[in-house]
Design a protein around this motif. Structure first.
Motif, PDB file in Angstrom:
ATOM      1  N   SER A 247       0.826  -1.263   0.098  1.00 28.88           N
ATOM      2  CA  SER A 247      -0.085   0.072   0.030  1.00 28.88           C
ATOM      3  C   SER A 247       0.986   1.322   0.057  1.00 28.88           C
ATOM      4  O   SER A 247       0.385   2.337  -0.866  1.00 28.88           O
ATOM      5  N   SER A 248       1.950   1.276   0.772  1.00 28.89           N
ATOM      6  CA  SER A 248       2.984   2.468   0.873  1.00 28.89           C
ATOM      7  C   SER A 248       3.438   2.681  -0.833  1.00 28.89           C
ATOM      8  O   SER A 248       3.661   3.788  -1.027  1.00 28.89           O
ATOM      9  N   VAL A 249       3.926   1.513  -1.330  1.00 27.30           N
ATOM     10  CA  VAL A 249       4.451   1.756  -2.517  1.00 27.30           C
ATOM     11  C   VAL A 249       3.656   2.142  -3.552  1.00 27.30           C
ATOM     12  O   VAL A 249       3.703   3.197  -4.341  1.00 27.30           O
ATOM     13  N   LEU A 250       2.384   1.777  -3.505  1.00 27.40           N
ATOM     14  CA  LEU A 250       1.308   2.384  -4.401  1.00 27.40           C
ATOM     15  C   LEU A 250       0.943   3.621  -4.377  1.00 27.40           C
ATOM     16  O   LEU A 250       0.537   4.375  -5.220  1.00 27.40           O
ATOM     17  N   ARG A 251       1.084   4.237  -3.076  1.00 33.06           N
ATOM     18  CA  ARG A 251       0.833   5.586  -2.662  1.00 33.06           C
ATOM     19  C   ARG A 251       1.763   6.321  -3.288  1.00 33.06           C
ATOM     20  O   ARG A 251       1.731   7.660  -3.563  1.00 33.06           O
ATOM     21  N   LYS A 252       3.160   5.857  -3.229  1.00 33.02           N
ATOM     22  CA  LYS A 252       4.068   6.614  -3.641  1.00 33.02           C
ATOM     23  C   LYS A 252       4.295   6.593  -5.136  1.00 33.02           C
ATOM     24  O   LYS A 252       4.907   7.524  -5.675  1.00 33.02           O
ATOM     25  N   LEU A 253       4.283   5.617  -5.848  1.00 31.89           N
ATOM     26  CA  LEU A 253       4.418   5.420  -7.385  1.00 31.89           C
ATOM     27  C   LEU A 253       3.988   6.435  -8.174  1.00 31.89           C
ATOM     28  O   LEU A 253       4.868   7.193  -9.047  1.00 31.89           O
ATOM     29  N   PRO A 254       2.661   6.999  -8.094  1.00 33.18           N
ATOM     30  CA  PRO A 254       2.452   8.081  -8.984  1.00 33.18           C
ATOM     31  C   PRO A 254       2.934   9.406  -9.017  1.00 33.18           C
ATOM     32  O   PRO A 254       3.497   9.950  -9.716  1.00 33.18           O
ATOM     33  N   ALA A 255       3.514   9.666  -7.442  1.00 28.61           N
ATOM     34  CA  ALA A 255       4.479  10.863  -7.433  1.00 28.61           C
ATOM     35  C   ALA A 255       5.731  10.837  -8.089  1.00 28.61           C
ATOM     36  O   ALA A 255       6.489  11.917  -8.218  1.00 28.61           O
ATOM     37  N   ASP A 256       6.111   9.609  -8.254  1.00 29.43           N
ATOM     38  CA  ASP A 256       7.514   9.466  -8.917  1.00 29.43           C
ATOM     39  C   ASP A 256       7.361   9.159 -10.355  1.00 29.43           C
ATOM     40  O   ASP A 256       8.312   8.686 -11.258  1.00 29.43           O
ATOM     41  N   GLY A 257       6.204   9.245 -10.997  1.00 27.49           N
ATOM     42  CA  GLY A 257       6.024   9.244 -12.257  1.00 27.49           C
ATOM     43  C   GLY A 257       5.346   7.809 -12.842  1.00 27.49           C
ATOM     44  O   GLY A 257       5.453   7.977 -14.077  1.00 27.49           O
ATOM     45  N   VAL A 258       5.392   6.959 -11.938  1.00 31.59           N
ATOM     46  CA  VAL A 258       4.881   5.476 -12.439  1.00 31.59           C
ATOM     47  C   VAL A 258       3.362   5.633 -12.081  1.00 31.59           C
ATOM     48  O   VAL A 258       2.738   5.282 -10.966  1.00 31.59           O
ATOM     49  N   ARG A 259       2.648   5.651 -13.263  1.00 27.09           N
ATOM     50  CA  ARG A 259       1.161   5.764 -13.311  1.00 27.09           C
ATOM     51  C   ARG A 259       0.653   4.512 -14.151  1.00 27.09           C
ATOM     52  O   ARG A 259      -0.714   4.583 -14.069  1.00 27.09           O
ATOM     53  N   ASN A 260       1.162   3.628 -14.480  1.00 27.51           N
ATOM     54  CA  ASN A 260       0.738   2.687 -15.214  1.00 27.51           C
ATOM     55  C   ASN A 260       1.489   1.333 -14.585  1.00 27.51           C
ATOM     56  O   ASN A 260       2.679   1.339 -15.117  1.00 27.51           O
ATOM     57  N   ILE A 261       0.720   0.485 -14.079  1.00 30.25           N
ATOM     58  CA  ILE A 261       1.184  -0.739 -13.330  1.00 30.25           C
ATOM     59  C   ILE A 261       0.664  -2.013 -13.695  1.00 30.25           C
ATOM     60  O   ILE A 261      -0.699  -1.731 -13.834  1.00 30.25           O
ATOM     61  N   LEU A 262       1.412  -2.937 -13.756  1.00 29.79           N
ATOM     62  CA  LEU A 262       1.014  -4.191 -13.749  1.00 29.79           C
ATOM     63  C   LEU A 262       1.096  -4.670 -12.079  1.00 29.79           C
ATOM     64  O   LEU A 262       2.172  -4.120 -11.566  1.00 29.79           O
ATOM     65  N   ILE A 263       0.152  -5.548 -11.455  1.00 26.18           N
ATOM     66  CA  ILE A 263       0.608  -6.061 -10.345  1.00 26.18           C
ATOM     67  C   ILE A 263       0.267  -7.661  -9.932  1.00 26.18           C
ATOM     68  O   ILE A 263      -0.823  -8.093 -10.568  1.00 26.18           O
ATOM     69  N   ALA A 264       1.015  -8.321  -9.579  1.00 30.95           N
ATOM     70  CA  ALA A 264       1.030  -9.616  -9.256  1.00 30.95           C
ATOM     71  C   ALA A 264       1.425 -10.140  -7.955  1.00 30.95           C
ATOM     72  O   ALA A 264       1.994  -9.289  -7.261  1.00 30.95           O
ATOM     73  N   ALA A 265       0.822 -11.258  -7.560  1.00 31.53           N
ATOM     74  CA  ALA A 265       1.123 -11.954  -6.228  1.00 31.53           C
ATOM     75  C   ALA A 265       1.604 -13.186  -6.203  1.00 31.53           C
ATOM     76  O   ALA A 265       0.808 -14.488  -6.194  1.00 31.53           O
ATOM     77  N   PRO A 266       2.955 -13.343  -6.425  1.00 33.06           N
ATOM     78  CA  PRO A 266       3.475 -14.711  -6.566  1.00 33.06           C
ATOM     79  C   PRO A 266       3.490 -15.674  -5.499  1.00 33.06           C
ATOM     80  O   PRO A 266       3.494 -16.775  -5.476  1.00 33.06           O
ATOM     81  N   SER A 267       3.200 -15.138  -4.103  1.00 36.01           N
ATOM     82  CA  SER A 267       3.204 -16.046  -3.089  1.00 36.01           C
ATOM     83  C   SER A 267       1.639 -16.751  -3.050  1.00 36.01           C
ATOM     84  O   SER A 267       1.487 -17.751  -2.280  1.00 36.01           O
ATOM     85  N   PHE A 268       0.774 -16.403  -3.936  1.00 35.22           N
ATOM     86  CA  PHE A 268      -0.811 -17.045  -3.756  1.00 35.22           C
ATOM     87  C   PHE A 268      -0.854 -17.733  -5.075  1.00 35.22           C
ATOM     88  O   PHE A 268      -0.687 -17.192  -6.176  1.00 35.22           O
TER      89      PHE A 268
END
Length: 321
Positions: A247-268
């Protein structure tokens, strides 16, 4: 006569229904396990029964209702699909495949007793957790040992600790990623969100962070041009957990110019409440509220043929076939 061989797939567990009473029973069993919460029992159990199981089940039941389908629990549905498909692959060798949950139903002790009555002489115990943790894989081992402790005729045990960089498992995840890259513009980043554990567990010997890193590094090798970020989700309680938090990563990414992401959950390995609700809904909202424009969740490996190849290979290597 060939000795009776069984493969027992084991996942974490799920409530029997998305209602408060069922969720309370499930959480009571899950959160009572010292492998999950290792606080002294005199300290933890009053908190669990006096506060957590009074407050959390109602909220969690509503979340389960939001992901429950006509097939019931997604985690149980996909785990059963994995069992059914693996049994078809192993049927010519007369290997029986069963599914159990460490918490909830079908219960691990019940399945072990069923296989014991069947006359099992060799058991491949295969946790559906690619990355070892004392909170998951070791908890399965503990419960297995407690169950068989009263048996006089123990079978041969073939225990699979983990498989974080198994080629077929990594290829199954990669095969979720590639079609998206072909059909869409390249994302700014791929976030790999693993279930977290307390930092204290890792500092006292749980090598889960290193096992997650093996998976992350294997995927980085597959996609060297893709920015890949590792994070951890599902924090419970107040003590420090592995970081960075998803959740902290996702809050910070847009401010760093990362606005288009894929997300996966390899432990599940099966889609469940942590992927379908926490990642696909709750964390998507976090990212969009922070200014993100595009968020795409990649499904778990579920019954992907390459993941089934992984399970089959793990079994055959253990039994020498």
């Amino acid at each position: 006569m060939t000795a009776k061989t069984a493969v027992l797939l084991v996942n974490l567990g799920t409530p029997d229904a998305p209602d408060t009473a069922s969720v309370r029973r499930y959480l009571g069993e899950f959160l009572s396990d010292p492998r999950v919460i290792d606080l002294p029992r005199w300290k933890w159990l009053p908190i669990l029964h006096g506060i957590v199981l009074r407050v959390r089940p109602g909220k969690s039941a509503r979340l389960y209702q939001s992901i429950w389908s006509k097939n019931g629990s997604p985690l149980l549905y996909w785990s059963r699909k994995q069992r059914d498909a693996l049994e078809k692959r192993l049927a010519p060798d007369h290997i029986r495949v069963e599914l159990a949950m460490n918490y909830g139903n079908p219960s691990l002790p019940d399945k072990l007793e069923e296989l014991h009555r069947w006359g099992m002489r060799r058991l491949v115990l295969l946790p559906l957790f690619p990355q070892y943790s004392s909170t998951t894989t070791a908890a399965i081992w503990d419960r297995t040992i407690r169950t068989v402790a009263k048996w006089r005729d123990l079978p041969e045990f073939l225990f699979i600790r983990d498989y974080p960089d198994h080629a077929d498992y990594i290829d199954a995840i990669a095969d979720r990623i590639r079609p998206y890259l072909v059909e869409n513009d390249a994302p700014d980043a791929l976030v790999l969100s693993y279930h977290g554990i307390p930092v204290r567990y890792a500092e006292s010997g749980d090598d889960y962070p290193e096992r997650c890193r093996k998976t992350t590094n294997a995927l980085r090798a597959k996609f060297p041009d893709l920015k890949i970020i590792e994070s951890f989700q599902s924090k419970f309680g107040n003590e420090p957990w592995l970081e960075p938090a998803t959740s902290s990563v996702l809050r910070k990414l847009p401010a760093d110019g990362v606005r288009n992401i894929l997300i996966a959950a390899p432990s599940f390995t099966s889609d469940c409440i942590e992927t379908l609700e926490e990642l696909q809904k709750e964390n998507a909202a976090v990212f969009h509220q922070a200014g993100g424009s595009h968020y795409h969740y990649l499904p778990a490996v579920n019954d992907h043929p390459l993941f089934l190849n992984c399970l089959e290979d793990l079994v055959r290597k253990r039994i020498g076939s």
